[in-house]
Design a protein around this motif. Structure first.
Motif, mmCIF file in Angstrom:
data_model
loop_
_atom_site.group_PDB
_atom_site.id
_atom_site.type_symbol
_atom_site.label_atom_id
_atom_site.label_comp_id
_atom_site.label_asym_id
_atom_site.label_seq_id
_atom_site.Cartn_x
_atom_site.Cartn_y
_atom_site.Cartn_z
ATOM 1 N N ALA A 153 -7.314 3.026 3.600
ATOM 2 C CA ALA A 153 -7.910 3.396 2.561
ATOM 3 C C ALA A 153 -7.218 2.729 1.343
ATOM 4 C CB ALA A 153 -8.230 4.750 2.362
ATOM 5 N N PHE A 154 -5.836 2.701 1.408
ATOM 6 C CA PHE A 154 -5.159 2.089 0.237
ATOM 7 C C PHE A 154 -5.146 0.813 0.108
ATOM 8 C CE2 PHE A 154 -2.918 6.256 1.013
ATOM 9 C CZ PHE A 154 -2.742 6.982 -0.409
ATOM 10 N N THR A 155 -5.043 0.301 1.332
ATOM 11 C CA THR A 155 -5.182 -1.202 1.547
ATOM 12 C C THR A 155 -6.612 -1.725 1.106
ATOM 13 O OG1 THR A 155 -3.802 -1.159 3.583
ATOM 14 C CG2 THR A 155 -5.400 -3.149 3.131
ATOM 15 N N ASN A 156 -7.711 -1.062 1.415
ATOM 16 C CA ASN A 156 -8.883 -1.494 0.964
ATOM 17 C C ASN A 156 -9.061 -1.398 -0.460
ATOM 18 O OD1 ASN A 156 -9.932 -2.121 3.356
ATOM 19 N ND2 ASN A 156 -10.844 -0.243 3.906
ATOM 20 N N ALA A 184 -16.717 -5.028 -4.251
ATOM 21 C CA ALA A 184 -15.482 -4.468 -4.902
ATOM 22 C C ALA A 184 -16.014 -2.805 -5.165
ATOM 23 C CB ALA A 184 -14.877 -4.906 -6.098
ATOM 24 N N ILE A 185 -17.146 -2.876 -5.483
ATOM 25 C CA ILE A 185 -17.608 -1.447 -5.788
ATOM 26 C C ILE A 185 -17.933 -0.767 -4.533
ATOM 27 C CG2 ILE A 185 -20.013 -0.298 -6.456
ATOM 28 C CD1 ILE A 185 -20.260 -2.749 -8.738
ATOM 29 N N GLN A 186 -18.405 -1.440 -3.511
ATOM 30 C CA GLN A 186 -18.701 -0.590 -2.272
ATOM 31 C C GLN A 186 -17.320 -0.069 -1.658
ATOM 32 O OE1 GLN A 186 -19.579 -3.445 0.949
ATOM 33 N NE2 GLN A 186 -20.259 -1.624 2.448
ATOM 34 N N LEU A 187 -16.365 -1.073 -1.948
ATOM 35 C CA LEU A 187 -14.674 -0.670 -1.439
ATOM 36 C C LEU A 187 -14.319 0.513 -2.287
ATOM 37 C CD1 LEU A 187 -13.383 -3.991 -0.740
ATOM 38 C CD2 LEU A 187 -13.944 -2.387 1.045
ATOM 39 N N TYR A 188 -14.191 0.405 -3.657
ATOM 40 C CA TYR A 188 -13.962 1.657 -4.137
ATOM 41 C C TYR A 188 -14.715 2.871 -4.157
ATOM 42 C CZ TYR A 188 -11.162 -1.088 -7.719
ATOM 43 O OH TYR A 188 -10.149 -1.520 -8.267
ATOM 44 N N VAL A 189 -15.957 2.923 -3.929
ATOM 45 C CA VAL A 189 -16.696 4.312 -3.678
ATOM 46 C C VAL A 189 -16.438 4.681 -2.382
ATOM 47 C CG1 VAL A 189 -19.159 5.095 -3.375
ATOM 48 C CG2 VAL A 189 -18.332 3.438 -5.451
ATOM 49 N N GLU A 190 -16.197 3.840 -1.268
ATOM 50 C CA GLU A 190 -16.268 4.456 -0.057
ATOM 51 C C GLU A 190 -14.689 4.894 0.343
ATOM 52 O OE1 GLU A 190 -19.882 1.836 2.127
ATOM 53 O OE2 GLU A 190 -17.572 1.133 2.575
ATOM 54 N N ASN A 191 -13.746 4.235 -0.342
ATOM 55 C CA ASN A 191 -12.407 4.449 0.003
ATOM 56 C C ASN A 191 -11.501 5.447 -0.987
ATOM 57 O OD1 ASN A 191 -11.679 2.744 2.441
ATOM 58 N ND2 ASN A 191 -12.894 1.511 1.255
ATOM 59 N N PRO A 193 0.763 -1.244 -0.038
ATOM 60 C CA PRO A 193 0.013 -0.130 0.038
ATOM 61 C C PRO A 193 0.918 1.271 0.001
ATOM 62 C CG PRO A 193 -0.268 -1.087 2.146
ATOM 63 C CD PRO A 193 0.521 -2.125 1.152
ATOM 64 N N ALA A 194 2.201 1.280 0.352
ATOM 65 C CA ALA A 194 2.891 2.625 0.491
ATOM 66 C C ALA A 194 3.455 2.739 -0.956
ATOM 67 C CB ALA A 194 4.149 2.108 1.332
ATOM 68 N N THR A 244 -9.323 -4.276 -6.065
ATOM 69 C CA THR A 244 -8.824 -4.741 -7.118
ATOM 70 C C THR A 244 -8.809 -6.477 -7.125
ATOM 71 O OG1 THR A 244 -6.538 -4.719 -6.713
ATOM 72 C CG2 THR A 244 -7.479 -2.829 -7.430
ATOM 73 N N TRP A 245 -8.474 -6.946 -6.088
ATOM 74 C CA TRP A 245 -8.554 -8.267 -5.868
ATOM 75 C C TRP A 245 -10.130 -9.021 -6.086
ATOM 76 C CZ3 TRP A 245 -5.672 -10.809 -1.079
ATOM 77 C CH2 TRP A 245 -5.268 -11.985 -1.345
ATOM 78 N N TYR A 246 -10.990 -8.371 -5.381
ATOM 79 C CA TYR A 246 -12.370 -8.849 -5.660
ATOM 80 C C TYR A 246 -12.642 -8.595 -7.053
ATOM 81 C CZ TYR A 246 -12.730 -8.667 -0.388
ATOM 82 O OH TYR A 246 -12.489 -8.769 0.847
ATOM 83 N N THR A 247 -12.453 -7.564 -7.457
ATOM 84 C CA THR A 247 -12.654 -7.447 -9.149
ATOM 85 C C THR A 247 -12.070 -8.453 -9.946
ATOM 86 O OG1 THR A 247 -13.132 -4.931 -8.805
ATOM 87 C CG2 THR A 247 -12.991 -5.572 -10.751
ATOM 88 N N GLY A 248 -10.765 -8.384 -9.814
ATOM 89 C CA GLY A 248 -10.153 -9.292 -10.778
ATOM 90 C C GLY A 248 -10.364 -10.617 -10.464
ATOM 91 N N MET A 249 -10.945 -11.502 -9.371
ATOM 92 C CA MET A 249 -11.240 -12.717 -9.280
ATOM 93 C C MET A 249 -12.231 -13.206 -9.898
ATOM 94 S SD MET A 249 -9.052 -14.521 -7.496
ATOM 95 C CE MET A 249 -9.912 -16.116 -6.752
ATOM 96 N N GLY A 250 -13.279 -12.225 -10.463
ATOM 97 C CA GLY A 250 -14.520 -12.502 -11.201
ATOM 98 C C GLY A 250 -14.287 -12.071 -12.673
ATOM 99 N N GLN A 251 -13.781 -11.026 -12.950
ATOM 100 C CA GLN A 251 -13.912 -10.226 -14.166
ATOM 101 C C GLN A 251 -13.526 -10.916 -15.459
ATOM 102 O OE1 GLN A 251 -10.929 -7.263 -13.516
ATOM 103 N NE2 GLN A 251 -10.626 -7.228 -15.678
#
Length: 409
Positions: free
Chosen positions: A257-260, A238-245, A196-197, A265-272
């Motif tokens: 926020a950076f970690t979230n 993933a949508i929730q995490l992006y919009v909130e963070n 995240p850094a 991206t992980w949640y999105t990528g596992m299904g897209q």
């Protein structure tokens, strides 16, 4: 509650073996090299990271003599000439792994380098023969090669658009200024290092726009014409995490926020890769190189236009997302509010595009194998494309008429 699973669903696992989350890259990369047994790493990185920070120097120092070469000659959209030159060099140096440090252009370059090395395709014409094709039903991207992979890739992402989760690479052809399209067997990174850094070292405007591109991927997965329940579940989170963070990334000390966002991206990528995506995902590949704008900036505008286009056609999907976000306005209004909060472009005019440029996108969009396919609300003709693009610049008063306006049949 019983979940009804439609027949014929296909989940595509993209081959990642190790994902290290919330780690320090300079410590984790050598450990990952040891885990896989790699001894000869060729590093591909962004020029900014290499020349304006100590990130690359620290990674190279951590690898020691296991770093046998490096290039920062990538360029926006990873032009094929740069890809071919780097692939030849990595092959000549007998690299046993490619390490990417950067965003989508860097990762795209590494995936296509893998294809060049595996196929021994170091000339433009030969490489372009290996472009992807579509399955008979038009829903799945298939590779243009069956060659065994000679080399794999470790990714250290510095943006949040999810490129590290797919085997797809779309470098730009220097000669035509259009995107080439490759699906690389085992092209998704074998390992991913999430630090995240490093996100905090990325220019904020770039980081935020790539986050919107990742959000666009998640929305296209959740609103797919052929959804998958597992992919949708992950995409909605993933949508929730992006919009909130994403708004919180303005505070460089907000590590959570950076970690979230990296989790998003992980949640999105596992299904897209398991569902076909729609207009906004693919139209970026037209607007970006032909309009001379960044992929992720174009995604901001097209994501919003697509949400307007789908307002009466994705009610269930939008309702689930609004429930997660605890919001009551339309989903498109949520996205517009987010873009305003992030100071991101919302219209084609914000991208500096003129009417004649926008008109020049129509035919390439019609010729593209994906832009006019797999849209939840059909987009088939030049008039359809113009109508969606009009929503990218329409006044609020004109949106309702455009949303269900006349279309070619």
């Amino acid at each position: 509650m019983t979940v009804m699973v439609p027949p014929g669903l296909r989940y595509r696992f993209t081959g990642h073996e190790r994902v290290l989350h919330n780690v320090v890259a300079s410590q984790a990369l050598p450990e990952l090299m040891d885990w896989f047994g790699y001894r000869r790493a060729f590093v591909v990185c962004s020029r900014t990271l290499n020349t304006r920070s100590d990130v690359i120097a620290n990674l190279v120092a951590a690898l020691g003599d296991r770093c046998i070469g490096l290039t920062d000659k990538v360029g926006e959209h990873s032009p094929l000439s740069n890809v071919l030159a780097a692939a030849r060099r990595a092959a000549d140096l007998d690299a046993d792994v490619i390490v990417s440090v950067g965003g989508g252009s860097v990762m795209d370059m590494c995936k296509t380098m893998q294809l060049c090395i595996s196929e021994q395709a170091f000339e433009r014409e030969r490489l372009l023969q290996l472009q992807m094709h579509m399955s008979a039903d038009g829903t799945e991207m298939l590779s243009g090669t069956t060659a065994a992979q000679r080399i794999r890739h470790i990714a250290i992402p510095t943006t949040i658009s999810t490129s590290e989760w797919t085997p797809v690479s779309t470098p730009v052809d220097d000669q035509t200024h259009l995107k080439a399209r490759f699906v690389v067997p085992e092209g998704a990174p074998r390992g991913i290092v999430y630090d995240p850094a490093l996100l905090a070292r990325t220019p904020l405007s770039l980081l935020l726009s790539t986050g919107v591109r990742g959000l666009d991927h998640a929305i296209n997965t959740a609103c797919s014409l052929h959804p998958h329940p597992f992919a949708s579940l992950l995409a909605e989170k993933a949508i929730q995490l992006y919009v909130e963070n994403l708004p919180r990334l303005r505070d460089s000390n907000d590590t959570e926020a950076f970690t979230n966002c990296q989790l998003a991206t992980w949640y999105t990528g596992m299904g897209q890769m398991s569902v076909p995506h729609g207009f906004s995902h693919w139209m970026v590949h037209i607007v970006g190189p032909l309009g001379g704008v960044a992929h992720s900036d174009a995604a901001c505008v097209l994501m919003l236009a697509q949400a307007r286009w789908l307002e009466r056609h994705a009610k269930e999907q939008h309702a689930r997302m609004l429930q997660l976000l605890n919001r009551r306005e339309s989903f498109a209004d949520v996205l517009e509010g987010l873009l305003m909060q992030l100071d991101m472009p919302r219209t084609l005019a914000d991208l500096g595009l003129k009417d004649e440029q926008i008109e020049s996108f129509i035919q390439p969009a019609l010729d593209h194998p994906q832009v006019t396919h797999n849209n939840l609300r059909p987009i088939r003709t030049a008039a359809d494309i113009r109508a969606v693009l009009a929503l990218a610049g329409a006044s609020p008063q004109g949106r309702d008429s455009l949303a269900d306006g006349p279309r070619d049949v």
